[in-house]
Scaffold this motif. Sequence first.
Motif, PDB file in Angstrom:
ATOM      1  N   THR A 131      -0.656   6.896  -2.374  1.00  0.00           N
ATOM      2  CA  THR A 131      -2.008   7.362  -2.690  1.00  0.00           C
ATOM      3  C   THR A 131      -2.270   8.785  -2.200  1.00  0.00           C
ATOM      4  N   TYR A 160      -4.370   7.315  -7.237  1.00  0.00           N
ATOM      5  CA  TYR A 160      -2.964   7.633  -7.490  1.00  0.00           C
ATOM      6  C   TYR A 160      -2.855   9.133  -7.760  1.00  0.00           C
ATOM      7  N   ARG A 209      -5.454   2.815   0.358  1.00  0.00           N
ATOM      8  CA  ARG A 209      -5.396   2.125  -0.930  1.00  0.00           C
ATOM      9  C   ARG A 209      -5.969   3.020  -2.008  1.00  0.00           C
ATOM     10  N   ALA A 210      -5.398   2.917  -3.203  1.00  0.00           N
ATOM     11  CA  ALA A 210      -5.865   3.749  -4.302  1.00  0.00           C
ATOM     12  C   ALA A 210      -7.243   3.307  -4.782  1.00  0.00           C
ATOM     13  N   ARG A 236       3.684   1.728  -1.298  1.00  0.00           N
ATOM     14  CA  ARG A 236       4.274   1.952  -2.629  1.00  0.00           C
ATOM     15  C   ARG A 236       3.299   2.655  -3.568  1.00  0.00           C
ATOM     16  N   GLN A 237       2.002   2.583  -3.268  1.00  0.00           N
ATOM     17  CA  GLN A 237       1.029   3.253  -4.135  1.00  0.00           C
ATOM     18  C   GLN A 237       1.094   4.776  -4.000  1.00  0.00           C
ATOM     19  N   ILE A 245       0.835  -1.206   0.000  1.00  0.00           N
ATOM     20  CA  ILE A 245       0.000   0.000   0.000  1.00  0.00           C
ATOM     21  C   ILE A 245       0.870   1.257   0.000  1.00  0.00           C
ATOM     22  N   LEU A 274      -5.191  -5.286  -5.467  1.00  0.00           N
ATOM     23  CA  LEU A 274      -3.861  -4.693  -5.316  1.00  0.00           C
ATOM     24  C   LEU A 274      -3.060  -4.816  -6.604  1.00  0.00           C
ATOM     25  N   LYS A 327      -4.235  -1.303 -11.264  1.00  0.00           N
ATOM     26  CA  LYS A 327      -4.120   0.139 -11.036  1.00  0.00           C
ATOM     27  C   LYS A 327      -5.440   0.859 -11.274  1.00  0.00           C
TER      28      LYS A 327
END
Length: 477
Positions: free
Chosen positions: A246, A456, A433-434, A243-244, A241, A397, A400
């Motif tokens: 957001t 994102y 989360r995105a 790494r996203q 998460i 996950l 995208k």
Amino acid sequence: MEEFKKSIKSQTIPLCVIDTQGSFSNIPFVFFYENTATASDFMSTESLSKSFYQTMQSFPIFAGRIKATGRGNTSIVVDANNPNMPDYTETSCDVHFDSLKESGFSWRSWPDGVATAGPMTMAGASGEIKLINVHVVRMQDNSGVAIYFSIPHYILDGVAHMEVMKYWCQVHQLMQSGQSERLAGMPVYSTDRSMIQECLPKERTPIDELTRKTFTGFSLIAELLAWISPKLRGRLLSMAIARQNTEAHLFHVSKASLESLRTTISALLPEAGDIADNELILSVAAKTLAQAQSLATGVGASPTKKEGATLPVAVIFEVREHLNMTFKNYTGNLLFPVITTTPLKMLETPTTPESLAAMISNFSETVNGVDPGLVASYVDMVMPRPSCFTRPIVRFLGSKTATSFVYDLMPDMYEADFGNGRPEWVSPIEPFRANAVLLLTNRDTTNGMDVFMTAYPSVMKEVLKNEFWCDFAKLIY
């Protein structure tokens, strides 16, 4: 605290697949209370702490530990000799409540470190996954209090989260008013997951193929995630998460905006007057996110796009009413996801009355199809498959564009009154989360609702430029 420790009895509380589906996240909200009367004993340290631990005596599950026995079978184990005590802390800060109000309570104005657990269910500094995290933050000059109140989704959903918060408020009021004798008459809540089976109807409605495939299809990664310990799973998912990177924003959709939209589409959809506000927002939000994703990637709804390309949307329903469990004081999870797909070419077209009417009709079939028989079929499907909870996690996950939308309005968080009136503001913490959308009660309950949206950064940039969305939903922060 000592009385709470003495009250703890060893027990094991089995969870079920409906609980573990949301096990990767916490339910973290922050409640802001202003000391309008400048009272020296405003929500005092002693009164909040004593009433909190008194509340915990009615919810012994919060002294337990999450234990997994493989393939997703999970229980809460309460050890009276070694309880996993709630994480309850109090600090003070140099931020004045007036500063929060002037900034509209935007996340950037909050004191540092308000959230002591974060958005993901993972072990903290103690090495344990705490089952409730509370952080009381006193504002400068005793001008107010912020209360961070977070519970892992393993334990309960948003409805039950608010029930626990309101219970604490009621206990605080009784203790402060010298009516502690009335505590014995407080409601009794149940954590017995077998209650769900007892409330299922006899009829069954077939599950749609996409939702069935999502939960029953084989995935090696999903199986591995189900086998590993909750602590390791939490750490891995938290890294994914993070790494996203957001971005989140909070919007307000007024009653006037909703009525204007109904008027716009009424010529195309005669049933527009009966369409729920939530369904209208679902349709507009999904279309807006899809358009933004298209612009962010530079592809668009062009002939080069695969003809059958679709956007997966998980529409998540709270189903207490469907199972006649509204008044049973059940504290657990009763969330039911329907996985839908909508053609990207339908989503990415400009928002016009015609394209929006088509979008609403597309989601109406999903919304109107949720009945007790469908919920029962879903329970039949997941209960024998304890590891299936990780399959939608892996799917969403790994995408995208996949979007999740919590269809039901979160309970009125502004009912959390400790005796000094409703909170001045209530907010979730920043995103986990995105591509997620959550509907929140506005402080003015008569004027529409608030919308928490994550995406994102490149996608959110396009959302904030989307003329239709920005006219329909006003940015709060």
